[in-house]
Design a protein around this motif. Structure first.
Motif, PDB file in Angstrom:
ATOM      1  N   ARG A  24       0.840  -1.209   0.000  1.00 10.36           N
ATOM      2  CA  ARG A  24       0.000   0.000   0.000  1.00 10.36           C
ATOM      3  C   ARG A  24       0.867   1.248   0.000  1.00 10.36           C
ATOM      4  O   ARG A  24       0.587   2.224  -0.712  1.00 10.36           O
ATOM      5  CB  ARG A  24      -0.924  -0.005   1.210  1.00 10.36           C
ATOM      6  CG  ARG A  24      -2.092  -0.982   1.109  1.00 10.36           C
ATOM      7  CD  ARG A  24      -3.179  -0.657   2.109  1.00 10.36           C
ATOM      8  NE  ARG A  24      -2.698  -0.765   3.502  1.00 10.36           N
ATOM      9  CZ  ARG A  24      -2.736  -1.885   4.216  1.00 10.36           C
ATOM     10  NH1 ARG A  24      -3.228  -3.003   3.673  1.00 10.36           N
ATOM     11  NH2 ARG A  24      -2.305  -1.903   5.448  1.00 10.36           N
ATOM     12  N   CYS A  25       1.916   1.217   0.804  1.00  9.91           N
ATOM     13  CA  CYS A  25       2.851   2.347   0.864  1.00  9.91           C
ATOM     14  C   CYS A  25       3.488   2.579  -0.499  1.00  9.91           C
ATOM     15  O   CYS A  25       3.624   3.720  -0.951  1.00  9.91           O
ATOM     16  CB  CYS A  25       3.920   2.077   1.928  1.00  9.91           C
ATOM     17  SG  CYS A  25       5.234   3.327   2.031  1.00  9.91           S
ATOM     18  N   ARG A  33       2.224   1.768  -3.448  1.00 10.68           N
ATOM     19  CA  ARG A  33       1.208   2.293  -4.378  1.00 10.68           C
ATOM     20  C   ARG A  33       1.020   3.789  -4.171  1.00 10.68           C
ATOM     21  O   ARG A  33       0.809   4.536  -5.149  1.00 10.68           O
ATOM     22  CB  ARG A  33      -0.109   1.548  -4.201  1.00 10.68           C
ATOM     23  CG  ARG A  33      -0.097   0.133  -4.773  1.00 10.68           C
ATOM     24  CD  ARG A  33      -1.501  -0.409  -4.912  1.00 10.68           C
ATOM     25  NE  ARG A  33      -2.170  -0.531  -3.622  1.00 10.68           N
ATOM     26  CZ  ARG A  33      -2.105  -1.600  -2.834  1.00 10.68           C
ATOM     27  NH1 ARG A  33      -1.383  -2.657  -3.204  1.00 10.68           N
ATOM     28  NH2 ARG A  33      -2.762  -1.621  -1.687  1.00 10.68           N
ATOM     29  N   GLU A  34       1.085   4.222  -2.940  1.00  8.26           N
ATOM     30  CA  GLU A  34       0.961   5.656  -2.655  1.00  8.26           C
ATOM     31  C   GLU A  34       2.103   6.452  -3.272  1.00  8.26           C
ATOM     32  O   GLU A  34       1.965   7.652  -3.512  1.00  8.26           O
ATOM     33  CB  GLU A  34       0.913   5.885  -1.140  1.00  8.26           C
ATOM     34  CG  GLU A  34      -0.360   5.365  -0.484  1.00  8.26           C
ATOM     35  CD  GLU A  34      -0.278   5.370   1.030  1.00  8.26           C
ATOM     36  OE1 GLU A  34       0.793   5.764   1.562  1.00  8.26           O
ATOM     37  OE2 GLU A  34      -1.264   4.972   1.679  1.00  8.26           O
ATOM     38  N   ARG A  35       3.200   5.770  -3.532  1.00  2.97           N
ATOM     39  CA  ARG A  35       4.356   6.404  -4.165  1.00  2.97           C
ATOM     40  C   ARG A  35       4.393   6.105  -5.664  1.00  2.97           C
ATOM     41  O   ARG A  35       5.437   6.268  -6.295  1.00  2.97           O
ATOM     42  CB  ARG A  35       5.642   5.927  -3.484  1.00  2.97           C
ATOM     43  CG  ARG A  35       5.757   6.376  -2.030  1.00  2.97           C
ATOM     44  CD  ARG A  35       6.905   5.650  -1.321  1.00  2.97           C
ATOM     45  NE  ARG A  35       7.034   6.091   0.052  1.00  2.97           N
ATOM     46  CZ  ARG A  35       7.914   7.005   0.478  1.00  2.97           C
ATOM     47  NH1 ARG A  35       8.752   7.560  -0.391  1.00  2.97           N
ATOM     48  NH2 ARG A  35       7.959   7.345   1.738  1.00  2.97           N
ATOM     49  N   THR A  36       3.291   5.600  -6.187  1.00  4.01           N
ATOM     50  CA  THR A  36       3.071   5.302  -7.614  1.00  4.01           C
ATOM     51  C   THR A  36       3.797   4.058  -8.110  1.00  4.01           C
ATOM     52  O   THR A  36       3.972   3.877  -9.323  1.00  4.01           O
ATOM     53  CB  THR A  36       3.459   6.496  -8.526  1.00  4.01           C
ATOM     54  OG1 THR A  36       4.881   6.635  -8.565  1.00  4.01           O
ATOM     55  CG2 THR A  36       2.819   7.796  -8.034  1.00  4.01           C
ATOM     56  N   CYS A  72       9.349   2.475   2.597  1.00  5.60           N
ATOM     57  CA  CYS A  72       8.140   1.732   2.931  1.00  5.60           C
ATOM     58  C   CYS A  72       8.449   0.522   3.816  1.00  5.60           C
ATOM     59  O   CYS A  72       7.629   0.135   4.654  1.00  5.60           O
ATOM     60  CB  CYS A  72       7.436   1.278   1.655  1.00  5.60           C
ATOM     61  SG  CYS A  72       6.646   2.628   0.738  1.00  5.60           S
ATOM     62  N   SER A  92       8.639   2.205   7.300  1.00  6.52           N
ATOM     63  CA  SER A  92       7.391   2.786   7.807  1.00  6.52           C
ATOM     64  C   SER A  92       6.280   1.756   7.978  1.00  6.52           C
ATOM     65  O   SER A  92       5.439   1.870   8.874  1.00  6.52           O
ATOM     66  CB  SER A  92       6.920   3.912   6.884  1.00  6.52           C
ATOM     67  OG  SER A  92       6.573   3.407   5.597  1.00  6.52           O
ATOM     68  N   SER A  93       6.279   0.723   7.144  1.00  4.12           N
ATOM     69  CA  SER A  93       5.212  -0.285   7.219  1.00  4.12           C
ATOM     70  C   SER A  93       5.479  -1.356   8.264  1.00  4.12           C
ATOM     71  O   SER A  93       4.578  -2.127   8.611  1.00  4.12           O
ATOM     72  CB  SER A  93       5.050  -0.965   5.849  1.00  4.12           C
ATOM     73  OG  SER A  93       6.174  -1.783   5.559  1.00  4.12           O
TER      74      SER A  93
END
Length: 295
Positions: free
Chosen positions: A203-204, A206-209, A244, A247-248
């Motif tokens: 998910r992290c 994907r948030e960064r494309t 990520c 952070s994840s």
């Protein structure tokens, strides 16, 4: 340990075989220049002592040999699950810059230049003197059932015998324990706790494309294409992966599982684990004496 080397030896000259897979063979290759003498940790002392013994043996056989420096870790060794060091990722991406540097070193190192300068029949003699003529004399059954063999002759075997004493025990202990690393990575990545931790990491990303489902796919995207990625593009992807991973929480989960399975696999192979520890401990005084006397 994985090493980036040039394929200078034909399969027919290799002195190690395995029933079902390839074993480990020493190939000449060291940077040109002086002989490294720094040896700090016990592992470094043992490695340097072994190289000095190989050099001594090869010179007795009439060859030149330059002591090999330690090889840099491949990214798969440094980060078996996920790149989780943002500073390293910012500098090296997935390490393709280091790989290219290592390949250039191999092309210009003294041992490889010496090997390439020899006629074909002399090359064969050199390889046989280093590795032994036939992969016979040493044998070990790996945890996956594959039997690996190696010659108990040649300068590699001579050096290990002098350093560790019981060559067969050393061969079995090193081959079995080395194989546990690959098993451990597979156990970790198939663990449901690891798979659960990958989801917030994805998910992290994907948030960064970056729409990659797991770290293996990010690494493959950057390192497997026929046309290499620009370094800056590789760095951006690796940096996102590392950020990520931290952070994840994926980095923490992976390290915890790695430690758990490492202990479990060691307990499942107590003989080889104990032998490896004992043989290294007993060899260390000999190694220090060899390093102290030098050439």
């Amino acid at each position: 340990m994985h090493r980036w080397t040039l394929a200078l030896l034909t399969a027919g000259l290799l002195a190690t075989t395995a029933t079902g897979c390839a074993g480990t063979t020493t190939t000449p290759g060291a940077p040109a220049g002086g002989t490294p003498r720094a040896a700090g940790s016990p592992a470094e002392t043992l490695r340097l002592a072994e190289q000095l013994l190989i050099k001594e043996c090869m010179e007795k056989e009439g060859h030149k040999y330059w002591v090999e420096p330690p090889s840099p870790d491949d990214v798969a060794i440094r980060f078996p699950y996920v790149v989780d060091d943002p500073a390293w990722a910012k500098a090296h991406g997935y390490g393709t810059d280091l790989r290219r540097e290592r390949e250039a070193e191999v092309r210009r190192n003294a041992n490889q230049r010496y090997f390439r300068s020899m006629p074909a029949d002399t090359r064969a003699t050199l390889v046989n003197d280093l590795n032994g003529a036939r992969p016979q004399g040493l044998s070990a059954r790996l945890p996956n059932g594959v039997r690996v063999t190696h010659s108990d002759q040649g300068c590699q075997a001579t050096a290990e015998r002098e350093l560790y004493g019981n060559l067969q025990a050393w061969f079995r202990a090193t081959r079995v324990t080395d194989s546990l690393a690959g098993l451990r990575v597979g156990l970790v990545t198939n663990d449901k706790r690891y798979k659960a931790a990958v989801k917030p990491w994805a998910r992290c990303m994907r948030e960064r494309t970056y729409p990659y489902a797991d770290p293996a796919r990010t690494r493959a995207a950057a390192t497997l294409p026929e046309t290499p990625w620009p370094h800056a593009k590789e760095v951006r992807l690796a940096s996102a992966e590392a950020a990520c991973a931290v952070s994840s929480g994926l980095s923490t989960v992976a390290k915890s599982l790695d430690s758990e399975y490492r202990d479990r696999l060691r307990r499942s192979h107590p003989r080889e684990t104990a032998d490896l520890t004992r043989l290294k401990r007993e060899a260390l005084p000999r190694a220090r004496a060899i390093v102290a006397r030098g050439d």
